[in-house]
Design a protein around this motif. Structure first.
Motif, PDB file in Angstrom:
ATOM      1  N   GLY A 148       0.821  -1.207   0.000  1.00 33.17           N
ATOM      2  CA  GLY A 148       0.000   0.000   0.000  1.00 33.17           C
ATOM      3  C   GLY A 148       0.853   1.256   0.000  1.00 33.17           C
ATOM      4  O   GLY A 148       2.080   1.206   0.009  1.00 33.17           O
ATOM      5  N   ARG A 149       0.185   2.406   0.027  1.00 28.86           N
ATOM      6  CA  ARG A 149       0.901   3.673  -0.128  1.00 28.86           C
ATOM      7  C   ARG A 149       1.530   4.166   1.167  1.00 28.86           C
ATOM      8  O   ARG A 149       2.554   4.808   1.156  1.00 28.86           O
ATOM      9  CB  ARG A 149      -0.043   4.743  -0.665  1.00 28.86           C
ATOM     10  CG  ARG A 149      -0.425   4.472  -2.098  1.00 28.86           C
ATOM     11  CD  ARG A 149      -1.226   5.620  -2.680  1.00 28.86           C
ATOM     12  NE  ARG A 149      -1.433   5.371  -4.108  1.00 28.86           N
ATOM     13  CZ  ARG A 149      -2.051   6.204  -4.919  1.00 28.86           C
ATOM     14  NH1 ARG A 149      -2.527   7.346  -4.464  1.00 28.86           N
ATOM     15  NH2 ARG A 149      -2.195   5.914  -6.193  1.00 28.86           N
ATOM     16  N   ALA A 150       0.887   3.928   2.290  1.00 28.36           N
ATOM     17  CA  ALA A 150       1.275   4.565   3.559  1.00 28.36           C
ATOM     18  C   ALA A 150       1.325   6.078   3.337  1.00 28.36           C
ATOM     19  O   ALA A 150       0.608   6.603   2.497  1.00 28.36           O
ATOM     20  CB  ALA A 150       2.580   3.996   4.077  1.00 28.36           C
ATOM     21  N   GLY A 151       2.183   6.816   4.034  1.00 31.82           N
ATOM     22  CA  GLY A 151       2.264   8.260   3.833  1.00 31.82           C
ATOM     23  C   GLY A 151       1.496   9.036   4.882  1.00 31.82           C
ATOM     24  O   GLY A 151       0.947   8.470   5.826  1.00 31.82           O
ATOM     25  N   VAL A 152       1.474  10.360   4.694  1.00 30.19           N
ATOM     26  CA  VAL A 152       0.877  11.238   5.698  1.00 30.19           C
ATOM     27  C   VAL A 152      -0.627  10.992   5.819  1.00 30.19           C
ATOM     28  O   VAL A 152      -1.291  10.645   4.848  1.00 30.19           O
ATOM     29  CB  VAL A 152       1.115  12.725   5.379  1.00 30.19           C
ATOM     30  CG1 VAL A 152       2.580  13.079   5.544  1.00 30.19           C
ATOM     31  CG2 VAL A 152       0.623  13.076   3.982  1.00 30.19           C
ATOM     32  N   PRO A 178      -7.639   3.690   1.040  1.00 30.65           N
ATOM     33  CA  PRO A 178      -7.868   4.611   2.153  1.00 30.65           C
ATOM     34  C   PRO A 178      -9.231   5.276   1.971  1.00 30.65           C
ATOM     35  O   PRO A 178      -9.578   5.672   0.856  1.00 30.65           O
ATOM     36  CB  PRO A 178      -6.727   5.635   2.007  1.00 30.65           C
ATOM     37  CG  PRO A 178      -5.653   4.901   1.276  1.00 30.65           C
ATOM     38  CD  PRO A 178      -6.369   3.967   0.343  1.00 30.65           C
ATOM     39  N   GLY A 179     -10.002   5.349   3.031  1.00 31.53           N
ATOM     40  CA  GLY A 179     -11.337   5.937   2.960  1.00 31.53           C
ATOM     41  C   GLY A 179     -12.447   4.909   2.818  1.00 31.53           C
ATOM     42  O   GLY A 179     -13.613   5.237   2.992  1.00 31.53           O
ATOM     43  N   THR A 180     -12.085   3.661   2.500  1.00 26.66           N
ATOM     44  CA  THR A 180     -13.121   2.636   2.357  1.00 26.66           C
ATOM     45  C   THR A 180     -13.750   2.332   3.718  1.00 26.66           C
ATOM     46  O   THR A 180     -13.036   2.138   4.707  1.00 26.66           O
ATOM     47  CB  THR A 180     -12.520   1.347   1.762  1.00 26.66           C
ATOM     48  OG1 THR A 180     -12.001   1.634   0.462  1.00 26.66           O
ATOM     49  CG2 THR A 180     -13.567   0.242   1.645  1.00 26.66           C
ATOM     50  N   THR A 210      -4.539   5.544   5.833  1.00 27.89           N
ATOM     51  CA  THR A 210      -3.431   5.576   4.864  1.00 27.89           C
ATOM     52  C   THR A 210      -2.685   4.253   4.750  1.00 27.89           C
ATOM     53  O   THR A 210      -2.164   3.917   3.704  1.00 27.89           O
ATOM     54  CB  THR A 210      -2.485   6.748   5.180  1.00 27.89           C
ATOM     55  OG1 THR A 210      -1.499   6.829   4.182  1.00 27.89           O
ATOM     56  CG2 THR A 210      -1.827   6.594   6.515  1.00 27.89           C
ATOM     57  N   GLU A 211      -2.632   3.459   5.826  1.00 24.13           N
ATOM     58  CA  GLU A 211      -1.973   2.157   5.731  1.00 24.13           C
ATOM     59  C   GLU A 211      -2.977   1.040   5.406  1.00 24.13           C
ATOM     60  O   GLU A 211      -2.764  -0.122   5.767  1.00 24.13           O
ATOM     61  CB  GLU A 211      -1.203   1.839   7.015  1.00 24.13           C
ATOM     62  CG  GLU A 211       0.091   2.618   7.125  1.00 24.13           C
ATOM     63  CD  GLU A 211       1.076   2.066   8.142  1.00 24.13           C
ATOM     64  OE1 GLU A 211       0.946   0.903   8.549  1.00 24.13           O
ATOM     65  OE2 GLU A 211       1.969   2.829   8.533  1.00 24.13           O
ATOM     66  N   ALA A 212      -4.053   1.385   4.721  1.00 26.34           N
ATOM     67  CA  ALA A 212      -5.052   0.386   4.328  1.00 26.34           C
ATOM     68  C   ALA A 212      -4.394  -0.768   3.589  1.00 26.34           C
ATOM     69  O   ALA A 212      -3.527  -0.556   2.759  1.00 26.34           O
ATOM     70  CB  ALA A 212      -6.087   1.036   3.414  1.00 26.34           C
ATOM     71  N   PRO A 213      -4.810  -2.016   3.893  1.00 27.39           N
ATOM     72  CA  PRO A 213      -4.348  -3.134   3.072  1.00 27.39           C
ATOM     73  C   PRO A 213      -4.864  -2.944   1.650  1.00 27.39           C
ATOM     74  O   PRO A 213      -5.855  -2.251   1.434  1.00 27.39           O
ATOM     75  CB  PRO A 213      -4.982  -4.361   3.736  1.00 27.39           C
ATOM     76  CG  PRO A 213      -6.118  -3.837   4.541  1.00 27.39           C
ATOM     77  CD  PRO A 213      -5.775  -2.422   4.914  1.00 27.39           C
TER      78      PRO A 213
END
Lengths: 237, 327
Positions: free
Chosen positions: B28-32, B245-247, B261-264
């Motif tokens: 996944g993207r991770a990040g801020v 992210p957001g789901t 942000t750390e969504a699988p």
């Protein structure tokens, strides 16, 4: 690839993501369509990120790159571009990459799998190593392959009590699927063996050994060969 | 120049915009978590690129600066003292060599961003300086800061704005957090998900009528939302597919999980909604115990708001750059 079929469902997931659904089952033929579509789209629309799963393909894009004259997101233009890409015939369809992974079949759950499937451990190993698998998708953890093609006789429910940590390289059965843990992770699949091959390596040009759509075979090895290969790949036994 | 971590705070990690294009490999993207706050922190210290910043959760670290530094703190409003002297939030500040920066609790919000002029000089991993705590990838082998860690600052020109400064000092102007920080806990925009229609009638009403409480089990992977359990009319057998992210997922417990942000990259739970992207940073600033409520939003509306937000952010970043140049 034939014309885009009307049975492909489109779903807007988020401002920057659509999902194309080719079916709703875990099925080789459906999954093959997913990978064919991903290959076409990646070649013709490289700015759209394609993420294949069993029966669906995620498309991720930057909505700010698809604006109309008035500066609003032009979903019709993007959808037309995707449909055109899906309609186009590939110049030649590349054969899937083939990988053979060595496996020492001495997993902690091998005897339980044999008992559940009413096979001997030797038959479990022979059947598991005889099949050709396809990487349907990667997920759960970086480089974790969900493999399609397990001999139905080997299907077995997940453990009722998942392990807090499954060793890296573990080859396991979960339901009608098989997979490999790239790193030590919690997990509930039945462990039948271990591979000395590193599946996810940050230092490699492509960090994941396996890519979606790859074909995978397993080759049974003994403890001695496992140790030799593990020493050469740097994995501690 | 380097910064020594004396105390790490509750959860502090280096983050940038995240890793792109690797979801098909399971990464996944991770990040801020709060992108506008992070971008504005970088703008305030004159970083032109999207440098990594320190994302600080709820309680801040104590840091010793070996050399002179220009910093800014945005996002959640955090108590900050440089050798005992209070520093204003959302403002460009100068710290002389040897300063002990003590960051305390957060008065508002859940996540603050500490940007340093020159950026943090961590080696990018797969194209990003983000810490992926779940996959253990990124700076410090993908873990949060620990006492004794050393952060290195990239090379940069001396900032002209504090030429004669001796002690810690702040510019006389800063940013108003108000447009970027939701003090009122306003309803968050929710797009209906594929399985919204499978909710029973009472659950459909509850989704936008009730206030959920952010559970203490929430983290960078997801916010667990406690409330009247949501139920499906009948169970669904689903094949795993992409998540983002957001789901908003509904596990069998009936307590929804909003992925962050750390969504699988894949999941098999029903998807009952998707948080409007423009409201992701607002959710990122809700802390355990805070309430969350949703209102229906259409995709068109969500896209329009996202674009307006991005335009406003871009305009503000340009104005900050102009103002710093003329300072």
């Amino acid at each position: 690839m034939t014309n885009p079929r009307s049975d492909v469902q489109w779903e807007a997931l988020a401002e920057d993501a659509w999902l194309l659904r080719f079916g709703d089952t875990i099925d080789m033929a459906v999954n093959a369509r997913v990978h064919d579509a991903a290959t076409l789209l990646q070649a013709l629309l490289p700015e759209v990120e394609c993420v294949p799963a069993y029966a669906s393909l995620l498309l991720r894009f930057d909505p700010m790159h698809w604006l109309d004259d008035r500066g609003t997101f032009d979903g019709h233009r993007l959808r037309s571009a995707i449909e055109a890409a899906l309609r186009s015939a590939p110049a030649h369809r590349a054969a899937p990459r083939e990988m053979t992974l060595p496996v020492c079949y001495d997993g902690a759950d091998l005897h339980e799998v044999a008992a559940h499937t009413q096979l001997t451990t030797g038959e479990v190993i022979a059947r598991h190593a005889a099949a050709t698998y396809r990487v349907a998708m990667l997920g759960f953890a970086p480089g974790f392959p969900y493999l399609l093609g397990l001999d139905p006789a080997l299907a077995m429910p997940r453990r009722s009590q998942p392990r807090l940590s499954v060793p890296a390289g573990s080859v396991a059965i979960g339901g009608s699927q098989t997979g490999i843990y790239p790193q030590a992770l919690p997990g509930g699949w039945q462990l039948i063996g271990r591979t000395p091959v590193c599946l996810f390596d940050l230092a490699a040009a492509s960090p994941s050994l396996l890519q979606p759509g790859d074909q995978v075979r397993f080759r049974a090895i003994d403890e001695h060969e496992y140790q030799q290969l593990a020493a050469s790949t740097g994995r501690s036994a | 120049m380097s910064i020594e971590v004396i105390k790490p705070g509750l959860l502090s990690s280096l983050q940038d915009a995240g890793r792109r294009g690797l979801a098909s490999l399971g990464l996944g993207r991770a990040g801020v978590m709060d992108e506008p706050a992070w971008r504005l922190a970088n703008a305030l210290v004159g970083n032109r690129a999207d440098e990594a910043a320190l994302e600080i959760t709820l309680a801040g670290p104590t840091l010793r600066f070996a050399g002179d530094a220009v910093i800014a703190l945005t996002g959640g409003i955090i108590e900050a003292r440089a050798d005992g002297q209070p520093l204003p939030p959302w403002t460009t500040c100068f710290l002389p060599a040897g300063t002990l920066l003590r960051l305390g609790g957060m008065r508002h919000g859940c996540r603050s961003y500490l940007a340093v002029r020159g950026g943090f000089d961590a080696a990018p991993v797969l194209g990003s300086r983000s810490t992926d705590l779940h996959a253990h990838i990124g700076p410090f082998d993908g873990r949060a800061l620990q006492a004794g860690d050393t952060l290195t600052i990239g090379g940069h020109d001396a900032a002209p704005w504090f030429a004669s400064a001796r002690g810690a000092q702040a510019l006389r102007w800063g940013l108003d957090p108000q447009p970027w920080h939701d003090y009122a806990h306003a309803p968050l925009g929710l797009l209906r998900g594929r399985h919204y229609d499978a909710l029973d009638g009472a659950s459909k009403r509850a989704l936008t009528a009730q206030r959920f409480v952010v559970s203490k089990d929430s983290n960078r992977t997801g916010s667990r939302l406690d409330g009247q359990p949501l139920r499906l009319d009948h169970p669904l057998e689903l094949v795993s597919e992409a998540t983002l992210p957001g789901t908003l997922q509904l596990p069998p417990s009936g307590q929804p999980i909003l992925l962050l942000t750390e969504a699988p990259v894949t999941g098999g739970y029903p998807r009952i909604g998707q948080l409007a992207a423009v409201d992701l940073p607002r959710l990122a600033q809700r802390r355990p115990g805070d309430t969350v409520c949703f209102r229906d939003m259409t995709m068109d509306d969500a896209l329009q708001r996202l674009r307006a937000r991005n335009d406003a952010l871009q305009t503000l970043i340009q104005r900050i750059a102009q103002r710093l140049e003329s300072a």
